[in-house]
Design a protein around this motif. Structure first.
Motif, mmCIF file in Angstrom:
data_model
loop_
_atom_site.group_PDB
_atom_site.id
_atom_site.type_symbol
_atom_site.label_atom_id
_atom_site.label_comp_id
_atom_site.label_asym_id
_atom_site.label_seq_id
_atom_site.Cartn_x
_atom_site.Cartn_y
_atom_site.Cartn_z
ATOM 1 N N ILE A 57 0.847 -1.202 0.000
ATOM 2 C CA ILE A 57 0.000 0.000 0.000
ATOM 3 C C ILE A 57 0.883 1.252 0.000
ATOM 4 O O ILE A 57 0.655 2.186 -0.775
ATOM 5 N N ALA B 44 -7.961 1.407 -0.414
ATOM 6 C CA ALA B 44 -7.497 0.038 -0.156
ATOM 7 C C ALA B 44 -8.668 -0.889 0.136
ATOM 8 O O ALA B 44 -9.507 -0.577 0.982
ATOM 9 N N ALA C 24 -2.879 2.441 4.792
ATOM 10 C CA ALA C 24 -3.809 3.166 3.913
ATOM 11 C C ALA C 24 -4.135 4.533 4.513
ATOM 12 O O ALA C 24 -4.139 5.552 3.811
ATOM 13 N N SER D 17 -10.620 3.380 2.733
ATOM 14 C CA SER D 17 -10.515 1.926 2.927
ATOM 15 C C SER D 17 -11.896 1.284 2.876
ATOM 16 O O SER D 17 -12.883 1.897 3.268
#
Ligand code: PGA
Ligand code: ZN
Length: 430
Positions: free
Chosen positions: A323, A335, A355, A362
């Motif tokens: 990431i 993410a 993230a 996310s």
């Protein structure tokens, strides 16, 4: 407080595709227990924790006897007598016991079921629901905004259309319960539209309608009509999201579109997808290019802009350093967080933290092979993740998760379950 692990039992249970999978049950000195079941993907990224299968003739090679032997043998011996409250320490011990970079020896399935079972047992020891245990003293809980599949394609539907998930997000819903109500209406409307057109042919792996369409655009048109037929304003109240799952049909910068019977390059894919973004009210697009096409992902992300979520699944595989690398590159901005891609609760959390550090959105996600296990809902609420993806609005392995959210909303004494403020999403100003 502490509470010692007295037994760890791995047992074979069955998932939503009728395949064997691993369940771990942990018992503590206090008598409290915790248990969890490993899910399984079909369109997997190559950097995922290994889903260890036995091969051979039984159950198509999908049996999990070696993973179960690991749970009942080495893992049980490792965890016996340890304090269940030390999740990070126990996860680290599991990782080093496995000893491989991809959890290939003991199995990511053995490890994720065990790691989640530790979390469940720790919550039970404190007489807390898992979401509250994971919240670690926080009080500002909210429910995640659902991302729900209406048509299922790609690897989940015999490659009937290239795109894997045609989804909706009820971006205008006042609360979690209303987001589910709107989703139910759109799901029904989509089914009725297909029946009227003589196209209804059952459901795909995650419960979305089987996509009996001529091409990807036809599915998008049907989805748009379903939103309107259900009475919602596309984009304002209910928006579209897609999981292209491009790793499944792209490699080395070439993409084979089965239904459209043509092969295009990375720039061609970008152009096609940007065309969809211009024509349809799409707010999120996952794996638009294949996992080996970092440059394509970077170009697409730059062209799509910050107003939509460019979601990384196969490209990052719920891995913190992947990431961070993607963020540095400018590839994607959101993410997808799948615990079984990482293999333990702690690594899943580390991916989420990476993230957040990168300023990404996310989404906690289930897999296409699922069970009654609802751990992902607790992770989303407990960790304050704003979105949840668990497949469609049909089949009990999916509904178990949406319904768990309703119970959590009630436990929070929130009418319908508070959603994060609209302004906190990329489409906030829309
Ligand atoms: P999978 O699909 O669980 O089959 O990998 C889900 C996804 O691609 O998001
Ligand atoms: Zn995906």
């Amino acid at each position: 407080m502490s509470d010692r692990i007295t037994s760890v039992v791995g047992r074979r249970v069955w998932d939503s595709r009728g395949r064997p999978t691993v369940e771990t049950e942990i018992t503590l000195a206090s008598g409290c227990t915790g248990r969890a079941i490993a899910p399984a993907g079909a369109s997997t990224g190559s950097a995922e924790a290994v889903d260890l299968r036995d091969g051979g003739d039984a159950f198509g090679g999908y049996d999990v006897q070696s993973a179960l032997r690991a749970v009942n043998g080495e893992i049980a011996a490792l965890l016996g007598g340890r304090d269940v409250m030390q999740q990070a320490e126990l996860d680290a011990a599991l990782i080093s016991l496995d000893g491989t970079p991809n959890k290939g020896r003991l199995g990511g399935n053995a490890l994720v079921a065990t790691s989640l079972a530790i979390a469940h047992a720790a919550a039970a020891a404190q007489e807390l629901p898992l979401w509250r245990h994971l919240g670690a003293g926080r009080e500002d809980f909210f429910l995640p905004l659902p991302e729900v599949q209406i048509f299922g394609g790609g690897a989940h539907a015999g490659r009937r259309v290239d795109v894997q998930d045609f989804m909706i997000i009820a971006v205008g819903a006042a609360d979690y319960a209303q987001a589910l109500e709107w989703t139910a209406e759109v799901y029904r409307a989509a089914g009725r539209l297909m029946a009227d057109a003589g196209l209804l042919a059952g459901v795909a792996d995650e419960g979305g309608w089987w996509p009996a369409f001529d091409n990807n655009e036809a599915a998008l048109d049907f989805l748009l009509r379903a939103i309107e037929r259900a009475g919602y304003t596309p984009g304002q109240e209910v928006a579209i999201s897609l999981d292209i799952a491009a790793t499944d049909f792209g490699r080395g910068g070439r993409y084979r579109l089965a239904r459209d019977a043509r092969e295009i390059d990375s720039d061609g894919m970008c152009e096609m997808l940007l065309g969809w973004l211009a024509r349809y009210p799409i707010v999120a697009i996952e794996d638009p290019l294949a996992e080996d096409d970092a440059e394509g992902l970077r170009k697409f992300s730059a062209a799509a802009g910050s107003g939509i979520e460019v979601v990384a699944d196969d490209f990052i595989c719920t891995n913190a350093s992947r990431i961070a690398g993607a963020a540095t590159l400018g590839a994607c901005n959101t993410a997808l967080i799948k615990p079984n891609q990482a293999g333990t609760v702690s690594e899943t959390r580390a991916a989420l933290d990476a993230a957040r550090a990168a300023g990404w959105q996310s989404i906690v996600s289930a897999r296409s092979g699922e069970t009654e296990d609802v751990s992902v809902v607790h992770l989303a609420v407990g960790w304050g993740v704003k979105q949840l993806k668990v497949g469609s609005f049909a089949r009990s392995e999916r509904m178990a998760k949406w319904n768990e959210g309703l119970r959590i909303a009630e436990a929070l004494r929130q009418t319908g379950g508070n959603l994060p403020p609209r302004a906190s999403f990329p489409w906030g100003g829309a």
